[in-house]
Each structure stands twice: as structure tokens, then as C-alpha cells.
Design a protein around this motif. Sequence first.
Motif, PDB file in Angstrom:
ATOM      1  N   HIS A  89     -44.271  40.548  30.622  1.00  0.00           N
ATOM      2  CA  HIS A  89     -44.054  41.684  31.515  1.00  0.00           C
ATOM      3  C   HIS A  89     -43.576  41.188  32.864  1.00  0.00           C
ATOM      4  O   HIS A  89     -44.124  40.240  33.404  1.00  0.00           O
ATOM      5  N   MET A  90     -42.550  41.857  33.382  1.00  0.00           N
ATOM      6  CA  MET A  90     -42.055  41.502  34.707  1.00  0.00           C
ATOM      7  C   MET A  90     -41.970  42.777  35.538  1.00  0.00           C
ATOM      8  O   MET A  90     -41.393  43.772  35.101  1.00  0.00           O
ATOM      9  N   HIS A  91     -42.563  42.753  36.748  1.00  0.00           N
ATOM     10  CA  HIS A  91     -42.463  43.893  37.658  1.00  0.00           C
ATOM     11  C   HIS A  91     -41.157  43.741  38.415  1.00  0.00           C
ATOM     12  O   HIS A  91     -41.059  42.940  39.345  1.00  0.00           O
ATOM     13  N   CYS A  97     -40.089  48.248  35.443  1.00  0.00           N
ATOM     14  CA  CYS A  97     -40.705  47.102  34.785  1.00  0.00           C
ATOM     15  C   CYS A  97     -39.796  46.659  33.647  1.00  0.00           C
ATOM     16  O   CYS A  97     -39.077  47.470  33.059  1.00  0.00           O
TER      17      CYS A  97
HETATM   18 NI    NI Z   1     -44.699  46.207  35.914  1.00  0.00          NI
END
Ligand code: NI
Length: 140
Positions: A89-91, A97
Motif C-alpha cells: 500500500h502506498m499513500h 492510494c
Molecule cells: Ni493510503
Amino acid sequence: MSKLVRFGVSIEEELLEKYDDIISDSYGNRSEAIRDMIRDRIVEEKKRSSDEKVIGSLTLLFNHHKRELTEKMLKIQHDYPEIFKSNLHMHVSHDFCLEVIIMQGKAKILREAANRLIGLKGVQHGKLTLTSTGEDFGLD
Ligand code: NI
């Protein structure tokens, strides 16, 4: 030749302008570009309907503010615990996201699960890439 059908599509003006820009070099008109896109999708879906064991990486870009979206994404993944292997997961920004999900199993099951996730409201872009488990390639 089969009968031609006209259909209406609602689309953001900006999105359509971008698409027209992309196709302007290769297509005389928008209809032919859209027909090719539909044919390509049909061929792709056929390939993905097999019982062949594959590995898939599914990339999803989504707006995490969309109501209940993350809960729905989790629920779908828990519907197929045997195929979902790993998540990254990458913000990306305040609103977006990116999730990269690694899957392994029969192509048709991966396709079904991926299409359910990609089809969720709030998922802006989704793409499933399939690769071999390597068993057919021998040990080189
Ligand atoms: Ni995120």
C-alpha cells in the motif's frame, strides 16, 4: 456483416479530449478506436478465462475517501483467501492510494476477483498483469 448499433456514453469532457488526442494519429474516427478497444478487451478476457495456474499483480489506484470502498476491497479479498498472497500500500496523496496486490491461482479466478475490485466505485484505475509461475520454462 452484423448490424451496427449506436449507443450513448456519458464521459467527462476532459477525459474524452485526452482519449481523442491519443487516438488521433492512428484512427480516422473515434468509433473505430472504440471498436478496437472492445475487441482487445474480449481477446484479453478470453486468455484470462482458463484454468491455467498463473501469478497476477493487480494495481489499483483509488480514492480512499469514497464511502466504504476500503471495506468493500477487503471483503472481496477475504472472499478468495487462497489466491490473495501479498499487498503493498502506498499513500499517494491526500486523496489517493495505490495498492499492488499479488495473486496466485487459476487465471479465471484471478480475473473474476480482479474485475470485482476494479469495478468498485472509487477505483480510478485498475490493471491486472498476469505472468507464468515459471513451471513451463524449465530450469535454465
Ligand atoms: Ni493510503
